[in-house]
Design an enzyme around this catalytic site. Structure first.
Site, PDB file in Angstrom:
ATOM      1  N   GLY A  76       0.981  -1.271   0.054  1.00 41.22           N
ATOM      2  CA  GLY A  76      -0.054  -0.111  -0.198  1.00 41.22           C
ATOM      3  C   GLY A  76       0.869   1.124   0.014  1.00 41.22           C
ATOM      4  O   GLY A  76       1.921   1.110  -0.607  1.00 41.22           O
ATOM      5  N   ARG A  77       0.422   2.418   0.660  1.00 38.24           N
ATOM      6  CA  ARG A  77       1.074   3.567   0.633  1.00 38.24           C
ATOM      7  C   ARG A  77       2.563   3.399   1.300  1.00 38.24           C
ATOM      8  O   ARG A  77       3.596   3.774   0.882  1.00 38.24           O
ATOM      9  CB  ARG A  77       0.562   4.729   1.299  1.00 38.24           C
ATOM     10  CG  ARG A  77      -0.561   5.381   0.370  1.00 38.24           C
ATOM     11  CD  ARG A  77      -1.061   6.535   1.277  1.00 38.24           C
ATOM     12  NE  ARG A  77      -1.564   5.939   2.440  1.00 38.24           N
ATOM     13  CZ  ARG A  77      -2.987   5.773   2.788  1.00 38.24           C
ATOM     14  NH1 ARG A  77      -3.746   6.015   1.782  1.00 38.24           N
ATOM     15  NH2 ARG A  77      -3.529   5.184   3.852  1.00 38.24           N
ATOM     16  N   ILE A  78       2.598   2.652   2.526  1.00 38.78           N
ATOM     17  CA  ILE A  78       3.830   2.482   3.149  1.00 38.78           C
ATOM     18  C   ILE A  78       4.853   1.548   2.448  1.00 38.78           C
ATOM     19  O   ILE A  78       5.914   1.830   2.371  1.00 38.78           O
ATOM     20  CB  ILE A  78       3.545   2.149   4.634  1.00 38.78           C
ATOM     21  CG1 ILE A  78       2.576   3.171   5.395  1.00 38.78           C
ATOM     22  CG2 ILE A  78       4.988   1.952   5.699  1.00 38.78           C
ATOM     23  CD1 ILE A  78       2.232   2.976   6.727  1.00 38.78           C
ATOM     24  N   THR A 120       6.873  -3.528  10.971  1.00 31.39           N
ATOM     25  CA  THR A 120       6.259  -2.168  11.293  1.00 31.39           C
ATOM     26  C   THR A 120       4.794  -2.016  11.347  1.00 31.39           C
ATOM     27  O   THR A 120       4.202  -1.175  11.220  1.00 31.39           O
ATOM     28  CB  THR A 120       7.371  -1.049  10.572  1.00 31.39           C
ATOM     29  OG1 THR A 120       6.784  -1.596   9.232  1.00 31.39           O
ATOM     30  CG2 THR A 120       8.634  -1.405  10.912  1.00 31.39           C
ATOM     31  N   ARG A 127       1.803  -4.571  12.532  1.00 27.90           N
ATOM     32  CA  ARG A 127       0.756  -4.783  13.537  1.00 27.90           C
ATOM     33  C   ARG A 127       1.404  -6.038  14.126  1.00 27.90           C
ATOM     34  O   ARG A 127       1.542  -7.071  13.361  1.00 27.90           O
ATOM     35  CB  ARG A 127      -0.587  -4.667  13.512  1.00 27.90           C
ATOM     36  CG  ARG A 127      -1.307  -3.455  13.299  1.00 27.90           C
ATOM     37  CD  ARG A 127      -1.225  -2.725  14.618  1.00 27.90           C
ATOM     38  NE  ARG A 127      -1.959  -1.378  14.509  1.00 27.90           N
ATOM     39  CZ  ARG A 127      -1.358  -0.210  14.108  1.00 27.90           C
ATOM     40  NH1 ARG A 127      -0.298  -0.146  13.929  1.00 27.90           N
ATOM     41  NH2 ARG A 127      -2.172   0.900  14.247  1.00 27.90           N
ATOM     42  N   GLU A 139       0.913  -5.753  22.864  1.00 31.41           N
ATOM     43  CA  GLU A 139       1.767  -4.417  23.350  1.00 31.41           C
ATOM     44  C   GLU A 139       0.958  -4.166  24.522  1.00 31.41           C
ATOM     45  O   GLU A 139      -0.282  -4.077  24.664  1.00 31.41           O
ATOM     46  CB  GLU A 139       1.638  -3.386  22.269  1.00 31.41           C
ATOM     47  CG  GLU A 139       2.624  -3.801  21.287  1.00 31.41           C
ATOM     48  CD  GLU A 139       2.536  -2.800  19.868  1.00 31.41           C
ATOM     49  OE1 GLU A 139       1.965  -1.639  20.293  1.00 31.41           O
ATOM     50  OE2 GLU A 139       3.024  -2.898  18.818  1.00 31.41           O
ATOM     51  N   HIS A 184       7.349   0.506  19.060  1.00 36.47           N
ATOM     52  CA  HIS A 184       6.141   0.985  18.026  1.00 36.47           C
ATOM     53  C   HIS A 184       6.730   2.433  17.916  1.00 36.47           C
ATOM     54  O   HIS A 184       5.767   3.271  18.267  1.00 36.47           O
ATOM     55  CB  HIS A 184       4.989   0.751  18.705  1.00 36.47           C
ATOM     56  CG  HIS A 184       3.857   0.731  17.601  1.00 36.47           C
ATOM     57  ND1 HIS A 184       2.665  -0.063  17.839  1.00 36.47           N
ATOM     58  CD2 HIS A 184       3.548   1.249  16.742  1.00 36.47           C
ATOM     59  CE1 HIS A 184       1.851   0.037  16.579  1.00 36.47           C
ATOM     60  NE2 HIS A 184       2.574   1.056  16.084  1.00 36.47           N
TER      61      HIS A 184
HETATM   62  C1  DGY Z   1      -0.271   3.730  12.980  1.00 35.11           C
HETATM   63  O1  DGY Z   1      -0.566   5.037  12.615  1.00 35.11           O
HETATM   64  O2  DGY Z   1      -1.231   3.034  12.840  1.00 35.11           O
HETATM   65  C2  DGY Z   1       1.070   3.388  13.545  1.00 35.11           C
HETATM   66  O3  DGY Z   1       1.154   2.275  13.931  1.00 35.11           O
HETATM   67  C3  DGY Z   1       1.169   4.408  14.767  1.00 35.11           C
HETATM   68  O4  DGY Z   1       2.033   5.257  14.179  1.00 35.11           O
END
Ligand code: DGY
Length: 326
Positions: free
Chosen positions: A162-164, A242, A244, A273, A291
């Site tokens: 996706g975007r990230i 990075t 979930r 978490e 996180h």
């Molecule tokens: C999010 O925005 O979902 C991240 O996990 C927290 O920055």
């Protein structure tokens, strides 16, 4: 709190810029007073009562109980995160409550961290730092702390382009990595420009030197990477998360790291978490950070400002800027 005017309840102090924007809202604002810890469930249930807007973080579970406690006047839940797995969307939809998130503003910061973790795991940076701090004698040696040559054509597998994921692909392209990806954009022209090859999850698992997770947490992605998937990975492979924590079966990951069935991992997120599987702290071949994917100062400003602007829009009767579709 007096109920004469419905308030906006914010579950943690935001950055100064976002706090200023909050103070400009046309409604009283109540902020959880302790910046160091989330409200307890009881504090949350009490403080949300009578609120017209709720501004939670990913640490707050927004479910039927909380929405009941808030009352019928609640109009918007403006999550300060791009992920919204903490919000029960069926419940908010049923009650006609708008939900918003913060997409777009944290892509680069999160991709920076993902790539930093990738490099840290590949080149064993944290392990080498820990070694030096022991004060043990050392001398340069050809085999000391050797790791993965990232820029020599290593293959990165992106799960969830996706975007990230795309922002990570841009970095990987600059490092001349081969890139495989799953996800909605994997076959797009933009991905092709970066040399991304669309792949199935099995292909990513079997062919990647590093796998980086960028999918949202949904019932479909819960434990997407479990014992069977870890077993498909190369014994030299690294896993970066990075996204979930619950996307990975953490106990299975610890087993795989312990047995050497994969070479290493770098984790920003955890299954339960803020608890960590105890095995993670003992292992040398895992990098762990709390996180902090979006923790660029300007990024955190942008997330807070967008959340507050979403509240302002809904309270003014306008459509929210970044609504989450149920
Ligand atoms: C999010 O925005 O979902 C991240 O996990 C927290 O920055």
């Amino acid at each position: 709190m007096s109920n004469t005017r419905a308030h906006v309840y914010v579950t943690r102090r935001l950055t100064p810029a976002a706090m200023t924007r909050l103070s400009e809202l046309d409604a009283p604002v109540v902020v959880h007073p302790d910046p160091e810890r989330p409200p307890t469930r009881r504090e949350l249930l009490e403080s949300v009562r009578g609120a017209v807007a709720l501004v939670p973080l990913l640490t707050e579970r927004v479910d039927a109980e909380l929405l009941d406690a808030a009352g019928e006047q609640l109009r918007v839940v403006a999550n300060v995160a791009v992920g919204y797995d903490n919000v029960d969307l069926a419940e908010t939809a049923r009650r006609g409550i708008a939900v918003t998130n913060t997409p777009g503003v944290l892509d680069e910061a999160t991709a920076d961290l993902a790539f930093g973790l990738l490099l840290a795991a590949a080149r064993r940076i944290v392990e080498a730092d820990r070694f030096l701090r022991t004060g043990r004698p050392w001398a340069w040696a050809p085999t000391m702390f050797t790791g993965l040559d990232v820029s020599a054509g290593a293959t990165l597998g992106i799960v969830g382009l996706g975007r990230i994921g795309m922002a990570v692909a841009r970095r990987a392209h600059a490092f001349r990595m081969r890139i495989l990806a799953t996800g909605r954009r994997a076959s797009s022209p933009e991905a092709a420009d970066l040399g991304v090859v669309a792949a199935t999850l099995d292909e990513v698992l079997e062919r990647s030197d590093v796998i980086s997770l960028h999918c949202p947490l949904t019932p479909q992605t819960h434990h997407l990477v479990g014992p069977a998937e870890l077993a498909r990975m190369k014994s030299t492979a690294l896993l970066v998360n990075t996204a979930r924590g619950p996307v990975v079966d953490e106990a299975a990951l610890v087993d795989a790291l312990r047995s050497g069935s994969i070479a290493g991992a770098a984790l920003d997120v955890f299954e339960d978490e803020p608890q960590l599987h105890p095995g993670l702290r003992e292992l040398d071949n895992v990098v762990i950070v709390p996180h902090i994917g979006s923790a660029g100062a300007a990024t955190r400003d942008a997330m807070g400002l967008l959340a507050v602007d979403n509240v302002a829009a809904v309270l003014a009767g306008r459509p929210p800027l970044t609504p989450v579709e149920p």
